[in-house]
Design a protein around this motif. Structure first.
Motif, mmCIF file in Angstrom:
data_model
loop_
_atom_site.group_PDB
_atom_site.id
_atom_site.type_symbol
_atom_site.label_atom_id
_atom_site.label_comp_id
_atom_site.label_asym_id
_atom_site.label_seq_id
_atom_site.Cartn_x
_atom_site.Cartn_y
_atom_site.Cartn_z
ATOM 1 N N LYS A 1 0.747 -1.265 0.103
ATOM 2 C CA LYS A 1 0.206 -0.095 -0.039
ATOM 3 C C LYS A 1 0.762 1.218 0.012
ATOM 4 C CE LYS A 1 -3.656 2.193 2.567
ATOM 5 N NZ LYS A 1 -4.531 2.145 3.745
ATOM 6 N N TRP A 2 1.844 1.446 0.733
ATOM 7 C CA TRP A 2 2.981 2.333 0.948
ATOM 8 C C TRP A 2 3.479 2.737 -0.578
ATOM 9 C CZ3 TRP A 2 8.214 2.426 -0.145
ATOM 10 C CH2 TRP A 2 8.778 3.754 0.119
ATOM 11 N N SER B 1 -8.603 3.166 -6.044
ATOM 12 C CA SER B 1 -8.310 2.760 -4.564
ATOM 13 C C SER B 1 -8.979 1.627 -4.478
ATOM 14 C CB SER B 1 -9.231 3.926 -3.937
ATOM 15 O OG SER B 1 -9.170 3.618 -2.457
ATOM 16 N N GLU C 1 0.692 3.959 -3.064
ATOM 17 C CA GLU C 1 0.368 5.348 -2.680
ATOM 18 C C GLU C 1 1.624 6.527 -3.436
ATOM 19 O OE1 GLU C 1 0.484 5.384 1.564
ATOM 20 O OE2 GLU C 1 -1.669 4.773 1.631
#
Length: 174
Positions: free
Chosen positions: A39-40, A52, A43
């Protein structure tokens, strides 16, 4: 930008030349929210196609010092016996986030990414701040990280669009 990805072939057409009729290829059965470091990374991607709750498609710009494309004779691309597909793609740069693969492994292990031995003795800085160095393809000393021209460069993209696909090679993982 020329990229390569290996995907399991269960969602792909039977014939290698039949990819032109795909509406949209999206091979991400999990959400990025399930894996915090993925996820990091996701992003950091600024593509307008990013959605998303989805996960990025992992690719290679440069697999190793001998080849840009992953060598299908090697094991480890997928579980042994799995029907897979290596796709060669031409992806618009605005949909690509490049990073140094070896440094990404340090992120996964929760280690600081330092440029050289001197930084080990430098004042501490945040882990996440040090992790941003993976996106700088010039970062890192040759002693610590190897020659820049020999480093493996990975990429993430938000999806695979049919018009990006140049070539597909079906194979059975070793």
């Amino acid at each position: 930008m020329r990229l390569y990805t290996i995907q399991t072939a269960d969602l792909l057409p039977i014939e290698e030349d039949y990819y032109a009729s795909f509406q949209f290829v999206q091979r991400n059965p999990f959400s990025c929210d399930d894996i915090p470091l993925y996820k990091w990374m996701f992003e950091k991607l600024s593509s307008p196609l990013k959605k998303s709750g989805t996960a990025p498609v992992w690719c290679w710009q440069k697999w190793n010092d001998r080849s840009d494309a992953p060598d299908l004779r090697y094991a480890g691309h997928a579980p042994r016996g799995t029907r897979c597909c290596r796709m060669e793609m031409e992806v618009p740069e605005e949909h690509v986030l490049l990073s140094q693969f070896e440094m990404w492994c340090w992120v996964l292990n929760g280690w600081n990414i330092i440029k050289n031995e001197k930084q080990r003795k430098a004042p501490p800085f945040s882990l996440e701040e040090s992790w941003m160095n993976i996106f700088d393809l010039e970062f890192g000393s040759e002693f610590m990280w190897g020659k820049k021209q020999n480093r493996s460069i990975q990429a993430i993209i938000p999806c695979i669009k049919p018009e990006w696909i140049i070539r597909m090679k079906i194979f059975i993982a070793r």
